[in-house]
Scaffold this motif. Structure first.
Motif, PDB file in Angstrom:
ATOM      1  N   TYR A 159      30.180  36.665  30.018  1.00 22.36           N
ATOM      2  CA  TYR A 159      29.949  37.949  29.367  1.00 22.36           C
ATOM      3  C   TYR A 159      29.173  38.940  30.233  1.00 22.36           C
ATOM      4  O   TYR A 159      28.759  39.984  29.751  1.00 22.36           O
ATOM      5  CB  TYR A 159      29.230  37.736  28.027  1.00 22.36           C
ATOM      6  CG  TYR A 159      30.117  37.047  27.022  1.00 22.36           C
ATOM      7  CD1 TYR A 159      31.142  37.738  26.387  1.00 22.36           C
ATOM      8  CD2 TYR A 159      29.967  35.698  26.736  1.00 22.36           C
ATOM      9  CE1 TYR A 159      31.978  37.116  25.483  1.00 22.36           C
ATOM     10  CE2 TYR A 159      30.796  35.058  25.829  1.00 22.36           C
ATOM     11  CZ  TYR A 159      31.802  35.773  25.200  1.00 22.36           C
ATOM     12  OH  TYR A 159      32.630  35.155  24.306  1.00 22.36           O
TER      13      TYR A 159
ATOM     14  N   LYS B 267      33.053  42.569  22.397  1.00 22.14           N
ATOM     15  CA  LYS B 267      32.565  41.660  23.440  1.00 22.14           C
ATOM     16  C   LYS B 267      31.198  41.086  23.074  1.00 22.14           C
ATOM     17  O   LYS B 267      30.972  39.871  23.158  1.00 22.14           O
ATOM     18  CB  LYS B 267      32.495  42.410  24.775  1.00 22.14           C
ATOM     19  CG  LYS B 267      31.865  41.618  25.906  1.00 22.14           C
ATOM     20  CD  LYS B 267      31.751  42.494  27.141  1.00 22.14           C
ATOM     21  CE  LYS B 267      30.956  41.811  28.242  1.00 22.14           C
ATOM     22  NZ  LYS B 267      30.781  42.680  29.421  1.00 22.14           N
TER      23      LYS B 267
ATOM     24  N   ARG C 241      38.441  50.934  24.135  1.00 22.16           N
ATOM     25  CA  ARG C 241      37.537  49.853  24.543  1.00 22.16           C
ATOM     26  C   ARG C 241      37.534  49.632  26.050  1.00 22.16           C
ATOM     27  O   ARG C 241      36.835  48.755  26.550  1.00 22.16           O
ATOM     28  CB  ARG C 241      37.943  48.552  23.833  1.00 22.16           C
ATOM     29  CG  ARG C 241      37.777  48.586  22.324  1.00 22.16           C
ATOM     30  CD  ARG C 241      38.414  47.359  21.684  1.00 22.16           C
ATOM     31  NE  ARG C 241      37.890  46.128  22.264  1.00 22.16           N
ATOM     32  CZ  ARG C 241      38.462  44.943  22.110  1.00 22.16           C
ATOM     33  NH1 ARG C 241      39.588  44.841  21.425  1.00 22.16           N
ATOM     34  NH2 ARG C 241      37.931  43.861  22.639  1.00 22.16           N
TER      35      ARG C 241
ATOM     36  N   ARG D 133      31.348  38.624  20.049  1.00 26.07           N
ATOM     37  CA  ARG D 133      31.846  37.291  20.416  1.00 26.07           C
ATOM     38  C   ARG D 133      30.787  36.505  21.196  1.00 26.07           C
ATOM     39  O   ARG D 133      30.661  35.287  21.041  1.00 26.07           O
ATOM     40  CB  ARG D 133      33.121  37.419  21.244  1.00 26.07           C
ATOM     41  CG  ARG D 133      34.320  37.885  20.442  1.00 26.07           C
ATOM     42  CD  ARG D 133      35.582  37.892  21.289  1.00 26.07           C
ATOM     43  NE  ARG D 133      36.733  38.286  20.501  1.00 26.07           N
ATOM     44  CZ  ARG D 133      37.427  37.464  19.721  1.00 26.07           C
ATOM     45  NH1 ARG D 133      37.070  36.183  19.631  1.00 26.07           N
ATOM     46  NH2 ARG D 133      38.468  37.887  19.031  1.00 26.07           N
TER      47      ARG D 133
ATOM     48  N   THR E 213      36.428  45.690  29.630  1.00 24.00           N
ATOM     49  CA  THR E 213      36.620  45.813  28.180  1.00 24.00           C
ATOM     50  C   THR E 213      35.260  45.758  27.495  1.00 24.00           C
ATOM     51  O   THR E 213      34.417  44.920  27.833  1.00 24.00           O
ATOM     52  CB  THR E 213      37.510  44.671  27.657  1.00 24.00           C
ATOM     53  OG1 THR E 213      38.750  44.697  28.358  1.00 24.00           O
ATOM     54  CG2 THR E 213      37.791  44.843  26.166  1.00 24.00           C
ATOM     55  N   ASP E 214      35.062  46.652  26.520  1.00 23.17           N
ATOM     56  CA  ASP E 214      33.818  46.693  25.745  1.00 23.17           C
ATOM     57  C   ASP E 214      32.595  46.804  26.645  1.00 23.17           C
ATOM     58  O   ASP E 214      31.641  46.024  26.541  1.00 23.17           O
ATOM     59  CB  ASP E 214      33.694  45.450  24.851  1.00 23.17           C
ATOM     60  CG  ASP E 214      34.732  45.442  23.742  1.00 23.17           C
ATOM     61  OD1 ASP E 214      35.068  46.527  23.251  1.00 23.17           O
ATOM     62  OD2 ASP E 214      35.209  44.353  23.386  1.00 23.17           O
TER      63      ASP E 214
END
Length: 601
Positions: free
Chosen positions: A71, A34, A243, A37, A266-267
């Motif tokens: 994010y 994550k 994850r 990205r 996630t992450d």
């Protein structure tokens, strides 16, 4: 942080802006997927200076709520509304539904909590022994035996065809009243009906009503006893696998569990950092903040987060980390709910997820250990010193990754030296095969040694020498009955009996690695004894006996070979092969009657 189009993709706070921003561009290989990205997408920055850390936290929460950056943590509440459905008669069912349709059924609701709806429907069906199977009535009366629910007294057994339509309708009506009015009014009504039935000498009916009353009392009492101190409180627990991270929030109001929320991320990174981020995000959109929020562990900025929740609530909100008694049990309940949700996402059982999560917390690991290797040394004298390596992936044995080691450099029984040799050879192979990411090329998340702190004290320095000091190493200590007693550290022991799921997993791993190494030791000892026996065959010495075993691998394969196949083995002759064949089969008794041929007369 913004992308090329100027869209905000991440909002964060920092005491030292330079350090925080530059951290995203150093050691990129250590970032989660994550974060990696996100860093790839960052094109520009914008910052606002505040007077204090607390102001920064408040501003961060409000900006995230306004812009919902990609994010940041986004709590997507997709629960919607839930309904209690009473299907059309005459043999109606009570179910929990997500949507309301025009199917002729009666719907109660909508309700905002699917958790409360499903819990209430489940209680009503159990208390009033209503069927929850897929059988159709009256079409399937008498077709097949009653299911398990009937035998454990959780269903009245409508499928037998012995219950009248009128009696069933009365029972269903009582169950619907229970759903509508709750346990108190339902109890009063049922007690009145029971007394009336008893007065009319309808003792069977009175007995059924008595059983329903007791069922309601058991459920109500269980809830009250378990939650007596959680008057106005939220319990927050987390679980991680690979994850994925799940956060579960149990809401208690007036000493009753009234709702549950859970979210998958996630992450998310380490829980030490994630807890604060989740709490700030979760409560930034809530208006019913409780007086106490119990969390399953410590986290950064705990005092500042408490101030933020208090400012949002308009009253004092205390953050609490229970360590014992009822509070700790409630936190475990939240963790188990989070683990259960993750089990649905990953295809594992809730117990497996909970065991890995609890083991990580117990050992102080940053994340649950997905890939665990365990080692045990076994020997029957100096001639058969061996080691076994077993692998548990996602709390399950991964038997295709098991490995056997014959000790090569140690000639006297010494568990420490043998363990050092085995781990040294294993990780030499890791450096050779790490590009494959399979077998020896995969680095474990945790190493468990069958032994105490002495074993750990030998292996940890070895791994540091090899540049692998980041791999956690612990020992598995046995008691006098060879059962798991504790986990060994470099300087002491960690008691695990009170941590039930982790204890069960470690015990299972220890028993499996011991079984595997002992089995290899016994087979090797048996092979060594047979190898010595082969030297009694004319023409076969120790060297040729070893060559035969390398070629045929097992005694069974050697015995199954023909004389020609024996002769084709390395360093064998036809004469020696014939002698070996006779030796291998000399104990076989002839079957059937002895047939004399002319050449034998």
């Amino acid at each position: 942080m913004k992308d090329k189009a100027g869209k905000i993709i991440y909002i964060g706070k920092a005491k030292a802006l330079r350090n925080r921003v530059s951290s995203y561009f150093r050691s990129v290989e250590k970032h989660t997927e994550k974060v990696y990205r996100m860093v790839e997408s960052v094109y520009d920055f914008e910052y606002i200076v505040t007077a204090s850390e607390f102001e920064a936290l408040v501003l961060e929460c409000s900006l995230i709520k306004e812009y919902t950056p990609k994010y940041n943590i986004l709590l997507k509440d997709d629960k919607g509304y839930s309904y209690v459905k009473i299907s059309p008669g005459p043999w109606s069912r009570i179910t929990a539904e997500k949507q309301r349709t025009d199917d002729g059924a009666t719907y109660l609701g909508p309700y905002t909590s699917s958790f409360v709806v499903s819990q209430t429907v489940d209680e009503a069906n159990k208390i009033f022994s209503l069927p929850t199977c897929t059988r159709r009535f009256p079409q399937e009366f008498g077709k097949g035996r009653p299911c398990l629910n009937f035998h454990i007294k959780q269903c009245m057994g409508v499928c037998r065809g012995r219950i009248s339509e009128e009696d069933y309708a009365q029972t269903l009506a009582a169950a619907v009243d229970f759903v509508k009015s709750g346990s108190t009014q339902a109890l009063d009504q049922l007690r009145a009906e029971m007394n009336t039935a008893a007065g009319n000498l309808e003792f069977e009916k009175a007995a059924r009503l008595r059983d329903r009353i007791r069922a309601i009392e058991r459920i109500t009492e269980r809830q009250k006893v378990f939650n007596t101190r959680a008057d106005n409180q939220d319990i927050v627990g987390f679980a991680q696998v690979d994850r994925l991270t799940c956060a579960a929030v149990l809401k208690f109001r007036n000493a009753r569990l009234v709702d549950k929320d859970d979210y998958i991320f996630t992450d998310a990174g380490t829980l030490q950092q994630f807890r604060a981020e989740f709490l700030a995000s979760y409560y930034s959109t809530r208006t019913d903040l409780p007086k106490v929020v119990s969390v399953d562990g410590e986290f950064d900025d705990m005092e500042m987060t408490e101030r933020y929740l208090t400012s949002r609530a308009g009253h004092k909100v205390s953050l609490h980390i229970p360590k014992r008694s009822e509070g700790y049990q409630l936190v475990e309940m939240a963790r188990n709910n989070a683990a259960q949700r993750l089990s649905h996402e990953t295809g594992r059982t809730g117990r497996e997820v909970a065991a890995l999560d609890e083991l990580a917390r117990l050992l102080g690991l940053s994340a649950p250990p997905t890939y665990i290797e365990a080692y045990d040394i076994s020997n029957i004298g100096s001639d058969t010193m061996v080691a076994g390596m077993v692998v548990f992936e996602d709390a399950r044995p991964k038997k295709d990754a098991y490995k056997k080691f014959s000790i090569k450099t140690q000639f006297t029984p010494d568990d420490y030296a043998c363990m050092r040799e085995v781990l040294s050879r294993r990780f030499q192979r890791y450096f050779e095969e790490q590009e494959t990411g399979r077998g020896f090329g995969r680095k474990p998340d945790l190493i468990l040694l069958d032994g105490g702190k002495g074993h750990v004290g030998v292996i940890r320095p070895l791994l540091r020498e090899m540049g692998l000091g980041d791999i956690p190493v612990f020992g598995m200590v046995k008691d006098d009955k060879h059962k798991t007693r504790a986990i060994a550290e470099d300087g002491g022991e960690i008691a695990i009996h009170s941590h039930r799921t982790a204890f069960t997993l470690v015990s299972k791993i220890q028993e499996e690695v011991h079984r595997f190494s002992i089995a290899y030791s016994r087979s090797k000892h048996k092979a060594t004894a047979f190898e010595l026996a082969l030297t009694q065959v004319p023409g076969i010495g120790e060297k040729r006996a070893r060559e035969l075993f390398r070629h045929f691998k097992t005694v069974k394969a050697m015995k199954a070979a023909s004389m020609e196949e024996l002769a084709q083995a390395p360093a064998m002759t036809e004469k020696t092969a014939a002698a070996l064949y006779r030796h291998l089969h000399e104990d076989e008794a002839p079957e059937g009657n002895l047939q004399l041929t002319p050449d034998k007369i």
